[in-house]
Design a protein around this motif. Sequence first.
Motif, PDB file in Angstrom:
ATOM      1  N   ILE A 194      -5.378 -15.452 -18.083  1.00 33.45           N
ATOM      2  CA  ILE A 194      -4.069 -14.896 -18.691  1.00 33.45           C
ATOM      3  C   ILE A 194      -3.524 -15.864 -19.521  1.00 33.45           C
ATOM      4  O   ILE A 194      -4.016 -17.075 -19.501  1.00 33.45           O
ATOM      5  CB  ILE A 194      -3.143 -14.653 -17.344  1.00 33.45           C
ATOM      6  CG1 ILE A 194      -2.781 -15.970 -16.543  1.00 33.45           C
ATOM      7  CG2 ILE A 194      -3.798 -13.632 -16.547  1.00 33.45           C
ATOM      8  CD1 ILE A 194      -1.853 -15.762 -15.567  1.00 33.45           C
ATOM      9  N   GLY A 195      -2.616 -15.504 -20.374  1.00 32.09           N
ATOM     10  CA  GLY A 195      -2.138 -16.235 -21.638  1.00 32.09           C
ATOM     11  C   GLY A 195      -2.827 -16.608 -22.689  1.00 32.09           C
ATOM     12  O   GLY A 195      -4.109 -15.970 -22.730  1.00 32.09           O
ATOM     13  N   ASP A 196      -2.542 -17.329 -23.394  1.00 32.89           N
ATOM     14  CA  ASP A 196      -3.536 -17.650 -24.505  1.00 32.89           C
ATOM     15  C   ASP A 196      -2.930 -19.026 -25.196  1.00 32.89           C
ATOM     16  O   ASP A 196      -1.963 -19.414 -25.107  1.00 32.89           O
ATOM     17  CB  ASP A 196      -3.612 -16.521 -25.742  1.00 32.89           C
ATOM     18  CG  ASP A 196      -2.149 -16.261 -26.357  1.00 32.89           C
ATOM     19  OD1 ASP A 196      -1.272 -17.014 -25.981  1.00 32.89           O
ATOM     20  OD2 ASP A 196      -1.854 -15.163 -26.964  1.00 32.89           O
ATOM     21  N   LYS A 256      -4.224 -19.993 -19.091  1.00 32.36           N
ATOM     22  CA  LYS A 256      -4.344 -20.277 -17.492  1.00 32.36           C
ATOM     23  C   LYS A 256      -5.645 -19.514 -17.029  1.00 32.36           C
ATOM     24  O   LYS A 256      -5.883 -18.546 -17.153  1.00 32.36           O
ATOM     25  CB  LYS A 256      -3.230 -19.766 -16.775  1.00 32.36           C
ATOM     26  CG  LYS A 256      -1.829 -20.388 -17.037  1.00 32.36           C
ATOM     27  CD  LYS A 256      -0.651 -19.831 -16.269  1.00 32.36           C
ATOM     28  CE  LYS A 256       0.805 -20.408 -16.798  1.00 32.36           C
ATOM     29  NZ  LYS A 256       1.840 -19.759 -16.043  1.00 32.36           N
ATOM     30  N   LEU A 257      -6.510 -20.373 -16.138  1.00 36.04           N
ATOM     31  CA  LEU A 257      -7.565 -19.886 -15.908  1.00 36.04           C
ATOM     32  C   LEU A 257      -7.780 -19.894 -14.063  1.00 36.04           C
ATOM     33  O   LEU A 257      -6.933 -20.486 -13.392  1.00 36.04           O
ATOM     34  CB  LEU A 257      -8.646 -21.013 -15.719  1.00 36.04           C
ATOM     35  CG  LEU A 257      -8.797 -21.486 -17.368  1.00 36.04           C
ATOM     36  CD1 LEU A 257     -10.114 -22.513 -17.360  1.00 36.04           C
ATOM     37  CD2 LEU A 257      -9.450 -20.217 -18.158  1.00 36.04           C
ATOM     38  N   PRO A 258      -8.371 -18.647 -13.739  1.00 33.25           N
ATOM     39  CA  PRO A 258      -8.495 -18.446 -12.235  1.00 33.25           C
ATOM     40  C   PRO A 258      -8.763 -19.715 -11.489  1.00 33.25           C
ATOM     41  O   PRO A 258      -9.829 -20.237 -11.863  1.00 33.25           O
ATOM     42  CB  PRO A 258      -9.351 -17.270 -12.048  1.00 33.25           C
ATOM     43  CG  PRO A 258      -9.306 -16.627 -13.311  1.00 33.25           C
ATOM     44  CD  PRO A 258      -9.205 -17.807 -14.228  1.00 33.25           C
ATOM     45  N   PRO A 264      -2.875 -23.620 -15.429  1.00 38.15           N
ATOM     46  CA  PRO A 264      -2.669 -24.145 -16.780  1.00 38.15           C
ATOM     47  C   PRO A 264      -3.853 -24.911 -17.130  1.00 38.15           C
ATOM     48  O   PRO A 264      -4.284 -25.951 -16.540  1.00 38.15           O
ATOM     49  CB  PRO A 264      -1.341 -24.465 -16.919  1.00 38.15           C
ATOM     50  CG  PRO A 264      -0.850 -25.142 -15.633  1.00 38.15           C
ATOM     51  CD  PRO A 264      -1.519 -24.336 -14.566  1.00 38.15           C
ATOM     52  N   ILE A 265      -4.392 -24.797 -18.304  1.00 38.56           N
ATOM     53  CA  ILE A 265      -5.001 -25.670 -18.853  1.00 38.56           C
ATOM     54  C   ILE A 265      -4.955 -26.921 -19.386  1.00 38.56           C
ATOM     55  O   ILE A 265      -5.677 -28.141 -19.299  1.00 38.56           O
ATOM     56  CB  ILE A 265      -6.056 -24.964 -19.985  1.00 38.56           C
ATOM     57  CG1 ILE A 265      -5.214 -24.719 -21.234  1.00 38.56           C
ATOM     58  CG2 ILE A 265      -6.681 -23.690 -19.500  1.00 38.56           C
ATOM     59  CD1 ILE A 265      -5.770 -24.421 -22.457  1.00 38.56           C
TER      60      ILE A 265
END
Length: 575
Positions: free
Chosen positions: A71-73, A78-80, A142-143
């Motif tokens: 989700i997001g960009d 954000k990654l599962p 979040p990354i």
Amino acid sequence: MQPTSTELQPKRQSSARLWILLTIILILLLTGAGFYLWQKYAPNRQHVDTAYHELQKPVFYNGEFYPVSAIGDKESLKLPLELIQKWIDPTIIYEKESDSVIITTTDKVLRFKTAELSALMNEKSITLSFPVEKKDNVIYVPIEPLRQLYPLDIRESDTTGAVILHKQGEKINWGKSLKPEGVPLRTDATIKAPIVSTIAANEQVTILSEQADWYKIQQQSGPVGFVRKSDITADHEEWIPVQEQPAAYVPWKPQSGKLNMTWEHVITKNPDTAKIPDMPGLQVVSPTWFSLANDDGRVSNQADAAYVKWAQGRGYQVWALFSNGFEPDRTSKALSTYDSRIKIIKQLLGFAQTYKLQGINIDFENVYLKDKENLVQFVRELTPFMHEQGLAVSIDVTPKSTNEMWSMFYDRPALAQVVDYMMVMAYDEYWATSPKSGSVSSLPWTEKSIETLLNSEKVPPNKLVLGVPFYTRLWTEEPNNGKTSVSSKTLTMDAAQTIIKDKKLTPAFSPEAGQNYVEYKEGDKLMRIWLEDDVSLKARVELVKKYNLAGLASWRRGFEVPSMWKVLQDALNAK
């Protein structure tokens, strides 16, 4: 006589029918051949959706997509969590009790609470631009902090939003199509496979692998499939840069090469150091000072600054032992949450600073199997804090067996990745209440225990420390209603030698046990002792050398005869 026209007509009709039949057969053969050739060589023109077409933002690694969308960009991507656990770090956990994601690396412990912009890194507050998020029962991370902790290369397609992951040190093989009309990307390595996408002329693609005359490739927009090698030309190679990492913690190692440690058993008060004889060759003492006092994580303390001063004045390192008190319920509760685990860790850090310790030795025994992962998590969280203060971290484990609360709760491979040393307590082969008499630690059993930890448990030999006994047992076998009842009494080395002297016994070497043995009778009772002495200790040192182990640790100081220190020193230093 010439045939009449009437006689020739049937022959002409038959011949015509034959030609017609042959023509039909020929047409059918040609048609069949044509259909066969078309079936074999004509490419499939069907277009199909990609396997991930229902994902709004698919994430790929090595050409494989994860079944849950990101989700997001860009900065808000954000990654599962489960994707991160699968492809980046399987040790990351989500703790339901505290609604937290916890990441542990070799030098950091990072804790995020869901929906909060404040997080803790090594218990110091940091601010996040984007929080951990829970959506449709999926935890999204979040990354931003992931990039700080892991050397990741994350590429996001501007056209489709697809995310492609790479890791440091990996090589990307790039290729491109030179065909103006484009190249079909197929679901399998055959022209009969349907088409998932089209590669435009001069479009750069990643070559993932090759299979006969085909490449498996991935477009930067996400689609993965197969193209004929003749349709793609290799373009260039790209290496994902290796980021410079902070210097890793280097655990203390003895100058002599092999560790020689002993445990100092402290029950209610510390020993009178004035009465402790010289212990040549000894390098580390581990007094049993700290233990889990309750299920909230309070740690009881029996440390003695005078003992530390005495030990360090003689050149000994002090690695204080922390025990769970062998209380499974208390242990289960205390290890269940980050808050109680970090409470334990902070107390140990405080004690380490107060008493100027050089290491912590973890001794958890009698633990429920269900707490196996929580014990590993505790050690993962503890170690970075200890290393930050320059403290060595070691853990005691039993030999591997099928006993759940004695052996199976240790995840030795996972623990070995984290700690500096792992002490295998290779004693109590025959324990105090054993229904059968036998050696505390026979040599074949000890060697098998070592081999199992090195091989199936994947413990590195340079981390494995052989635990050896300074004690033995006097076994009593007594006839009782047609059966033999067995009981035992723990003996120090000195007590065993006193019995031998008083009974005028002559020890005999037992090849089966690899150690000396005596027996005698008291009425109808058979008394048996498998001796721990210079013979057994030298044999254990040879095992340390044979398997190139880190050293040995003895349980416990005070059970030995003083001459054993010189025996161990000479044996460890002998070439």
